[in-house]
Design a protein around this motif. Structure first.
Motif, PDB file in Angstrom:
ATOM      1  N   TYR A   1       0.865  -1.169   0.000  1.00 22.50           N
ATOM      2  CA  TYR A   1       0.000   0.000   0.000  1.00 22.50           C
ATOM      3  C   TYR A   1       0.908   1.226   0.000  1.00 22.50           C
ATOM      4  CZ  TYR A   1       1.227  -0.241   4.945  1.00 22.50           C
ATOM      5  OH  TYR A   1       1.916  -0.323   6.126  1.00 22.50           O
ATOM      6  N   PHE A   2       0.325   2.415  -0.214  1.00 26.35           N
ATOM      7  CA  PHE A   2       1.153   3.614  -0.158  1.00 26.35           C
ATOM      8  C   PHE A   2       0.422   4.753   0.541  1.00 26.35           C
ATOM      9  CE2 PHE A   2      -1.056   3.962  -4.259  1.00 26.35           C
ATOM     10  CZ  PHE A   2      -1.474   5.284  -4.290  1.00 26.35           C
TER      11      PHE A   2
ATOM     12  N   THR B   1       0.061   9.557   7.158  1.00 24.65           N
ATOM     13  CA  THR B   1      -0.284   8.180   7.491  1.00 24.65           C
ATOM     14  C   THR B   1      -1.733   8.013   7.957  1.00 24.65           C
ATOM     15  OG1 THR B   1       0.595   8.479   9.723  1.00 24.65           O
ATOM     16  CG2 THR B   1       2.101   7.603   8.059  1.00 24.65           C
ATOM     17  N   SER B   2      -2.518   9.085   7.882  1.00 26.48           N
ATOM     18  CA  SER B   2      -3.915   8.988   8.297  1.00 26.48           C
ATOM     19  C   SER B   2      -4.762   8.264   7.260  1.00 26.48           C
ATOM     20  CB  SER B   2      -4.497  10.387   8.539  1.00 26.48           C
ATOM     21  OG  SER B   2      -4.535  11.137   7.334  1.00 26.48           O
ATOM     22  N   LYS B   3      -4.234   8.111   6.039  1.00 27.47           N
ATOM     23  CA  LYS B   3      -4.989   7.439   4.987  1.00 27.47           C
ATOM     24  C   LYS B   3      -4.039   6.702   4.065  1.00 27.47           C
ATOM     25  CE  LYS B   3      -8.648   8.151   1.555  1.00 27.47           C
ATOM     26  NZ  LYS B   3      -9.536   9.149   0.915  1.00 27.47           N
ATOM     27  N   SER B   4      -4.304   5.414   3.859  1.00 21.55           N
ATOM     28  CA  SER B   4      -3.484   4.627   2.935  1.00 21.55           C
ATOM     29  C   SER B   4      -4.250   4.390   1.633  1.00 21.55           C
ATOM     30  CB  SER B   4      -3.093   3.282   3.576  1.00 21.55           C
ATOM     31  OG  SER B   4      -4.237   2.517   3.874  1.00 21.55           O
ATOM     32  N   TYR B   5      -3.506   4.178   0.561  1.00 28.95           N
ATOM     33  CA  TYR B   5      -4.090   3.978  -0.757  1.00 28.95           C
ATOM     34  C   TYR B   5      -3.550   2.689  -1.383  1.00 28.95           C
ATOM     35  CZ  TYR B   5      -5.161   9.005  -0.505  1.00 28.95           C
ATOM     36  OH  TYR B   5      -5.606  10.244  -0.136  1.00 28.95           O
TER      37      TYR B   5
ATOM     38  N   THR C   1       3.730  19.843  -4.763  1.00 34.18           N
ATOM     39  CA  THR C   1       4.702  18.753  -4.725  1.00 34.18           C
ATOM     40  C   THR C   1       4.192  17.660  -3.800  1.00 34.18           C
ATOM     41  OG1 THR C   1       6.583  20.200  -5.189  1.00 34.18           O
ATOM     42  CG2 THR C   1       7.060  18.098  -4.132  1.00 34.18           C
ATOM     43  N   TYR C   2       4.238  16.434  -4.289  1.00 34.58           N
ATOM     44  CA  TYR C   2       3.740  15.289  -3.536  1.00 34.58           C
ATOM     45  C   TYR C   2       4.797  14.187  -3.514  1.00 34.58           C
ATOM     46  CZ  TYR C   2      -0.837  17.508  -4.139  1.00 34.58           C
ATOM     47  OH  TYR C   2      -1.876  18.394  -4.119  1.00 34.58           O
ATOM     48  N   SER C   3       4.552  13.187  -2.671  1.00 33.46           N
ATOM     49  CA  SER C   3       5.426  12.019  -2.636  1.00 33.46           C
ATOM     50  C   SER C   3       4.589  10.764  -2.440  1.00 33.46           C
ATOM     51  CB  SER C   3       6.478  12.144  -1.533  1.00 33.46           C
ATOM     52  OG  SER C   3       5.904  12.564  -0.311  1.00 33.46           O
ATOM     53  N   VAL C   4       5.021   9.693  -3.089  1.00 33.60           N
ATOM     54  CA  VAL C   4       4.428   8.370  -2.906  1.00 33.60           C
ATOM     55  C   VAL C   4       5.349   7.590  -1.971  1.00 33.60           C
ATOM     56  CG1 VAL C   4       3.773   6.204  -4.014  1.00 33.60           C
ATOM     57  CG2 VAL C   4       3.343   8.377  -5.173  1.00 33.60           C
ATOM     58  N   HIS C   5       4.815   7.102  -0.858  1.00 29.24           N
ATOM     59  CA  HIS C   5       5.580   6.315   0.110  1.00 29.24           C
ATOM     60  C   HIS C   5       5.041   4.888   0.072  1.00 29.24           C
ATOM     61  CE1 HIS C   5       7.254   9.983   2.186  1.00 29.24           C
ATOM     62  NE2 HIS C   5       6.208  10.503   1.573  1.00 29.24           N
TER      63      HIS C   5
END
Length: 234
Positions: free
Chosen positions: A149-150, A160-164, A197-201
């Protein structure tokens, strides 16, 4: 004669200021600027291929956007932002000693949006299941679960309040050698985002049911992986 022309210009100016409406192709404008006619078009030289670097010419069509001040600009062309492998070497994630849940970040990937867009994020990750020590083959017959998941972040810190994009694979093996080859997790998600600007973790997690120590195991994530990010500009 000069006085007559001057009076006519004054009259026209007064009429225009009074109505505050201009009609092109019509004598009865309904708006401040009314362009009439079924085939009517407007050309803005500043948005042309010659004068605007966002216009690549050819037969492509481009969205014209309006900013907060009412200024018209060309929107960016929708398409791929990035597509590459992001895990340089496999990341090993072990369950807890009694086979409980454990998770770890596999990588972070930044991207920037210049305008509001639907962002399509697709990932593929290879998984290799092994015993807890990384040497022993799994043959106890118990189900082993691995998740991917990310989170989205601001370029540095994940929210971290919402995972995708959660997806899982279940592995089990009993009384024989483990199967060769890798198992893959993959998922695609579409998210509406504002400019910035965003990031995928991307994370990997493993879970053996929280049973006993001989049910613990590990997974190496990333013997092959891919992350594709596409923007559909609105």
């Amino acid at each position: 004669m000069k006085n007559t022309i001057a009076l006519c210009l004054i009259f026209l100016s007064a009429t225009f200021m009074g109505n505050a409406q201009v009609g092109i192709g019509t004598t009865n404008p309904q708006e401040t600027l009314h362009l009439a006619g079924s085939g009517s078009t407007i050309r803005v030289e500043g948005l042309s291929h010659v004068n605007n670097s966002s216009n690549f010419g050819g037969s492509s069509m481009y969205n014209v956007l309006v900013d907060q001040n009412g200024t018209m600009v060309l929107g960016n062309l929708s398409g791929e932002i990035s597509s590459d492998s992001n895990i340089e070497s496999p990341v090993v994630v072990q369950t807890t000693a009694n086979s409980g849940l454990n998770a770890s970040q596999l990588y972070k990937k930044n991207f920037t949006l210049t305008q509001r867009a639907l962002v399509v994020i697709t990932y593929y990750v290879a998984l290799d299941f092994q015993g807890y020590d990384g040497i022993t083959k799994i043959d106890d017959g118990r189900a082993k679960v691995a998740h991917n998941y990310f989170y989205l972040g601001n370029g540095t810190t994940p929210d971290t309040s919402k995972s995708y994009g959660m997806t899982s694979v279940v592995y089990s093996n009993v009384n024989c050698d483990t199967a060769t080859g890798f198992i893959y997790n993959s998922r695609s998600m579409t998210i509406a985002l504002e400019p910035g600007t965003y990031s995928v973790h991307l994370h990997g997690a493993v879970f053996g049911g929280g049973l006993v120590s001989d049910a613990a195991f590990q997974v190496a994530f990333g013997n092959g992986d891919r992350l594709d990010i596409q923007a559909i500009y609105l």
